[in-house]
Each structure stands twice: as structure tokens, then as C-alpha cells.
Design a protein around this motif. Structure first.
Motif, PDB file in Angstrom:
ATOM      1  N   PRO A 204      11.893  -5.290 -85.349  1.00 46.96           N
ATOM      2  CA  PRO A 204      12.555  -5.874 -86.527  1.00 46.96           C
ATOM      3  C   PRO A 204      12.038  -5.289 -87.838  1.00 46.96           C
ATOM      4  O   PRO A 204      12.805  -5.153 -88.798  1.00 46.96           O
ATOM      5  CB  PRO A 204      12.245  -7.372 -86.416  1.00 46.96           C
ATOM      6  N   GLN A 205      10.756  -4.913 -87.912  1.00 44.91           N
ATOM      7  CA  GLN A 205      10.229  -4.350 -89.146  1.00 44.91           C
ATOM      8  C   GLN A 205      10.861  -2.993 -89.457  1.00 44.91           C
ATOM      9  O   GLN A 205      11.213  -2.715 -90.600  1.00 44.91           O
ATOM     10  CB  GLN A 205       8.698  -4.204 -89.065  1.00 44.91           C
ATOM     11  N   PHE A 206      11.028  -2.161 -88.444  1.00 40.17           N
ATOM     12  CA  PHE A 206      11.672  -0.870 -88.713  1.00 40.17           C
ATOM     13  C   PHE A 206      13.146  -1.059 -89.039  1.00 40.17           C
ATOM     14  O   PHE A 206      13.690  -0.358 -89.910  1.00 40.17           O
ATOM     15  CB  PHE A 206      11.519   0.093 -87.535  1.00 40.17           C
ATOM     16  N   ARG A 207      13.810  -1.968 -88.374  1.00 38.24           N
ATOM     17  CA  ARG A 207      15.221  -2.209 -88.685  1.00 38.24           C
ATOM     18  C   ARG A 207      15.382  -2.668 -90.127  1.00 38.24           C
ATOM     19  O   ARG A 207      16.357  -2.304 -90.809  1.00 38.24           O
ATOM     20  CB  ARG A 207      15.806  -3.251 -87.726  1.00 38.24           C
ATOM     21  N   ALA A 208      14.424  -3.462 -90.626  1.00 41.72           N
ATOM     22  CA  ALA A 208      14.491  -3.904 -92.028  1.00 41.72           C
ATOM     23  C   ALA A 208      14.312  -2.724 -92.978  1.00 41.72           C
ATOM     24  O   ALA A 208      15.004  -2.623 -93.999  1.00 41.72           O
ATOM     25  CB  ALA A 208      13.411  -4.960 -92.285  1.00 41.72           C
ATOM     26  N   LEU A 209      13.383  -1.811 -92.646  1.00 41.55           N
ATOM     27  CA  LEU A 209      13.219  -0.609 -93.470  1.00 41.55           C
ATOM     28  C   LEU A 209      14.500   0.218 -93.486  1.00 41.55           C
ATOM     29  O   LEU A 209      14.927   0.723 -94.522  1.00 41.55           O
ATOM     30  CB  LEU A 209      12.075   0.247 -92.917  1.00 41.55           C
ATOM     31  N   GLU A 210      15.088   0.364 -92.312  1.00 38.54           N
ATOM     32  CA  GLU A 210      16.301   1.166 -92.189  1.00 38.54           C
ATOM     33  C   GLU A 210      17.450   0.544 -92.979  1.00 38.54           C
ATOM     34  O   GLU A 210      18.214   1.249 -93.657  1.00 38.54           O
ATOM     35  CB  GLU A 210      16.667   1.281 -90.710  1.00 38.54           C
ATOM     36  N   ALA A 211      17.562  -0.786 -92.932  1.00 39.41           N
ATOM     37  CA  ALA A 211      18.662  -1.464 -93.609  1.00 39.41           C
ATOM     38  C   ALA A 211      18.566  -1.345 -95.123  1.00 39.41           C
ATOM     39  O   ALA A 211      19.581  -1.277 -95.825  1.00 39.41           O
ATOM     40  CB  ALA A 211      18.689  -2.939 -93.200  1.00 39.41           C
ATOM     41  N   THR A 212      17.352  -1.302 -95.641  1.00 40.87           N
ATOM     42  CA  THR A 212      17.156  -1.208 -97.093  1.00 40.87           C
ATOM     43  C   THR A 212      16.917   0.226 -97.555  1.00 40.87           C
ATOM     44  O   THR A 212      16.658   0.445 -98.744  1.00 40.87           O
ATOM     45  CB  THR A 212      15.966  -2.087 -97.521  1.00 40.87           C
TER      46      THR A 212
END
Length: 427
Positions: A204-212
Motif C-alpha cells: 500500500p505504501q508504494f501504491r500511494a507513492l505511485e498514485a501521487t
């Protein structure tokens, strides 16, 4: 979490199996088969030198796969690193001996060992981050201790197979083809690991980086600008656990069989007993790390491990299996105290955008200092008829370096998950 942690641990076990298979072969057979033109001592040193090349490659693998992990996700790292290490290990088992192809034989070993090191350099960071970034904060050390069990599991698989082959085959058969079987088996294990890892989700932390769109453009450059201090301190801090582990698992195996004339089967059994003790204690110390913090366990474990080196060398020199098991098991206790918490500690020291590179580079630099140099240094120091006190002095010096580095690192608290606002100060 159980499925994620099991997948991370299984893949890590396979990769470390590949790495340890080479270490066992270096201690037992690679010298006479690939360096037959020199004395037995120089042959062992040369075999350990090819072993050390894998450690030199590991920081490069950490940079390469760390970049992939911070730019493209933790999951691709797990797939690519396992594939590279598995292919290189199978290929080692196919390299003809010096008698067949001359100098090309040891050169091929060097190239393939380098490829093994590249793959393993990315494995640890990917597996640990996959678990750490999914785990609840108050149980992060416990869950990340499971991928840590991959290393001893791989060691036990590698040495267990070597033990069975050594006990079941005549010496001539073992030297002719028996030692190659563990390398060939790595192919099947890698295929199973790839199938298991193909079903894992991204963190989830990498997905959040990717989304922003807040990923680091050049993770290594950003790491060197703003995070070089924890990288160097973690490398120095962890150098002792690498040095102690490879002093026991690789150098002691050669020392026991060559200088003490202990049987190969007996030495493998003694070393494996110590690894079992460490594996059983690792989750226990991880629970303590979740309750009391990480740095305190690292300091206590490093101090205990450094102090135990003198008794360990005395017990090893007896050549008696019962005393050697006591020595190895005694080292396993403080060793497990450090190993149980570092997989949570290192990710907590770095921001999410450079975490894969930072944790992997720090960890694998420690492998160069502690693991790659130790078998060669210990072999050179352990000359003469008395106990190898010079090796104890060498490891004691490494322990002082580790203690100093851990003392300079901050404590981290399991109060927030990786990637939250709490990481402005360590989590």
C-alpha cells in the motif's frame, strides 16, 4: 499477513539456499577441483575468494534492484532477483573442472558467483519491504522476522542436502558429481518460488507513492544526498552478524575438516545445530523488539556476540562435536537478538521513496565488510597448532565497530506504519 510473510520467507529461503550452496562447496571441494595447481591452503583461500566475489556484487545488486523497487514497486524486485540467482546457481553446477577446461573453469565460477550476488543483493530489500509495508505497526518486527527465517532455512536446506550426499556417497562420487546436485536442485526451487510470488500484491505504501507521482526520480542520488549517514551506520552495525555467521558456516567448516580433521558430516551437523537454535529464537527476539524497540536489542546482541567469540574459538578447537555444538549454539542466542529486529529497523530508518534502496544498500554493504572478507581473513589468521585466538580478536574488533555504529543510530518506535507522517522522525 500469513500468506505474504510465507511467500516472502519461501523466496528468501530459496535465494539464500543458492548462496549457501556455494559457500559449502567452497569450504569442501572447490579448492582441489578448480585450483589444483596450488597448495591446499592456497586452494582454500582461492575458493573463498570466489565466494567473496558474491558479496562484492551484492551492493551493486542492491542499487540495481533498489532502483526498481523504489521506481516500479517491491513486487518486481522479488521476481527478477529470484530468477537471476536461480539461473546462476544451476549454471555453477554445470561448470567443468580445471582438469577439463583449465583456467576458464575458475573464471566461470567468478562470473556466476557475481551474478548470484547481484540477485541476492536485491532479494532481502524486496522481501523485507513487502512484509514491513503490509504489517501492522505494533507487530512489524514479528512479521518481518519471518522473511529473516528464510536465510537459516536456506542454509539448512543447502547443508542438509550436502550432509546427506556426503554421508551417502563414496568420496570419489561426491567429488565427481555429488557436490553438483544441490546446485541443480536450485532450478526446481526457483521455479516454485516464482509461481508463489507471482500472486503477491504490491504494498500500500508504494501504491500511494505511485498514485501521487511522488516516487524518487533517482533513488540512489537522493539517498546519497540526504540519507548517507544511516546507510553507513547500518552497514557498520550489521557487519558483525555477517562476520560471525560466515565465520561459523563457512570458515569453521573448512577449519574443522582440514586442520582439526573432523569428519565432514560431523562438522555440517554441528553447524546446523547452531543455526536451528538461532531460527527458533529469532521470532522471540522480534516480539521483544516490538515491545522495547530495535536499537537496544541490536546493542545487546552485538555485545554478547563479540564477547562469545573467545569461548567459541576454544570450544571449536577441541574438535569434539558436543563442545562445538555448545559453541555454535551460544553464538546463536545474541545473533538471533540482532537478526530478529533488523528487518523492521532498517525500513523504519528511511523514507518510503528511497526505502528499498536505502535498506538494501546498508544491509548488503555490511555483507561485504562482514561476510565477504571473513572466511579469507580467518583462514589466513588461523595458522599454527593452538586455538585460533587471532580469529576471535578479528571478530572482537568487528564487534566494537558494530556497537559504535548502532550507538549512533536513533531508536525507532513501532508507533506508525511505514509511509505515514511519523517517518519524518524514525517510525
Amino acid at each position: 499477513m500469513p500468506r505474504l510473510a510465507l511467500a516472502a520467507m519461501t523466496g528468501t529461503a530459496i535465494e539464500f539456499y543458492d548462496f549457501y550452496v556455494y559457500g559449502t562447496a567452497a569450504a569442501l571441494v572447490l579448492g582441489p577441483l578448480y585450483f589444483p595447481t596450488v597448495s591446499p591452503l592456497l586452494g582454500t583461500l582461492a575458493a573463498f575468494a570466489t565466494f567473496g566475489v558474491g558479496f562484492l556484487a551484492r551492493p551493486l545488486g542492491a542499487v540495481l534492484f533498489g532502483h526498481i523497487g523504489d521506481r516500479h514497486g517491491r513486487r518486481p524486485v522479488l521476481m527478477a532477483s529470484l530468477l537471476l540467482t536461480g539461473l546462476a546457481t544451476v549454471a555453477v553446477g554445470c561448470v567443468p573442472t580445471y582438469e577439463s577446461i583449465g583456467i576458464a573453469a575458475p573464471l566461470l565460477l567468478l562470473v556466476l558467483r557475481f551474478a548470484q550476488g547481484l540477485g541476492l543483493g536485491g532479494e532481502w530489500g524486496g522481501a523485507v519491504l513487502l512484509t514491513a509495508e503490509h504489517a501492522p505497526a505494533h507487530r512489524r518486527a514479528l512479521w518481518t522476522s519471518l522473511p529473516q527465517l528464510g536465510a537459516p532455512t536456506g542454509f539448512l536446506l543447502a547443508n542438509g542436502l550436502a550432509l546427506a550426499l556426503s554421508a551417502g556417497l563414496a568420496e570419489a562420487d561426491y567429488l565427481a558429481w555429488g557436490w553438483r546436485v544441490p546446485f541443480w536442485g536450485a532450478g526446481l526451487m526457483a521455479a516454485a518460488g516464482l509461481l508463489l510470488r507471482s500472486r503477491l500484491p504490491e504494498t500500500p505504501q508504494f501504491r500511494a507513492l505511485e498514485a501521487t507521482d511522488s516516487r524518487a526520480a533517482l533513488p540512489l542520488a537522493e539517498l546519497l544526498r540526504g540519507h548517507w549517514r544511516p546507510v553507513l551506520l547500518t552497514a557498520g552495525g550489521l557487519s558483525l552478524v555477517f562476520a560471525a555467521h560466515y565465520a561459523i558456516s563457512t570458515w569453521a567448516l573448512a577449519y574443522g575438516t582440514e586442520q582439526l580433521e573432523v569428519g565432514r558430516t560431523a562438522m555440517l551437523g554441528c553447524i546446523m545445530a547452531g543455526v536451528v537454535v538461532s531460527s527458533l529464537l529469532t521470532p522471540f527476539f522480534a516480539v521483544l523488539g516490538d515491545r522495547y524497540g530495535r536499537r537496544s536489542l541490536c546493542l545487546a546482541g552485538s555485545a554478547g556476540l563479540g564477547l562469545w567469540m573467545v569461548p567459541l574459538m576454544g570450544l571449536l578447537h577441541t574438535g569434539r562435536p558436543a563442545w562445538m555444538v555448545l559453541g555454535f549454539a551460544g553464538a546463536a542466542v545474541p545473533f538471533a537478538a540482532v537478526v530478529g529486529v533488523v528487518a523492521a529497523y532498517l525500513p523504519e530508518l528511511f523514507e518510503t521513496r528511497v526505502r528499498c534502496t536505502g535498506a538494501a544498500v546498508g544491509y548488503n554493504l555490511a555483507g561485504v565488510v562482514g561476510g565477504g572478507l571473513t572466511p579469507v581473513a580467518a583462514t589466513a589468521l588461523a595458522q599454527g597448532s593452538g586455538p585460533p585466538w587471532a580469529v576471535a580478536g578479528y571478530l572482537g574488533t568487528v564487534a566494537l565497530v558494530s556497537l559504535g555504529c548502532f550507538a549512533l543510530l536513533p531508536e525507532t518506535r513501532p508507533a506508525a506504519a511505514p509511509g505515514t507522517a511519523a517517518e519524518a522522525a524514525p517510525a
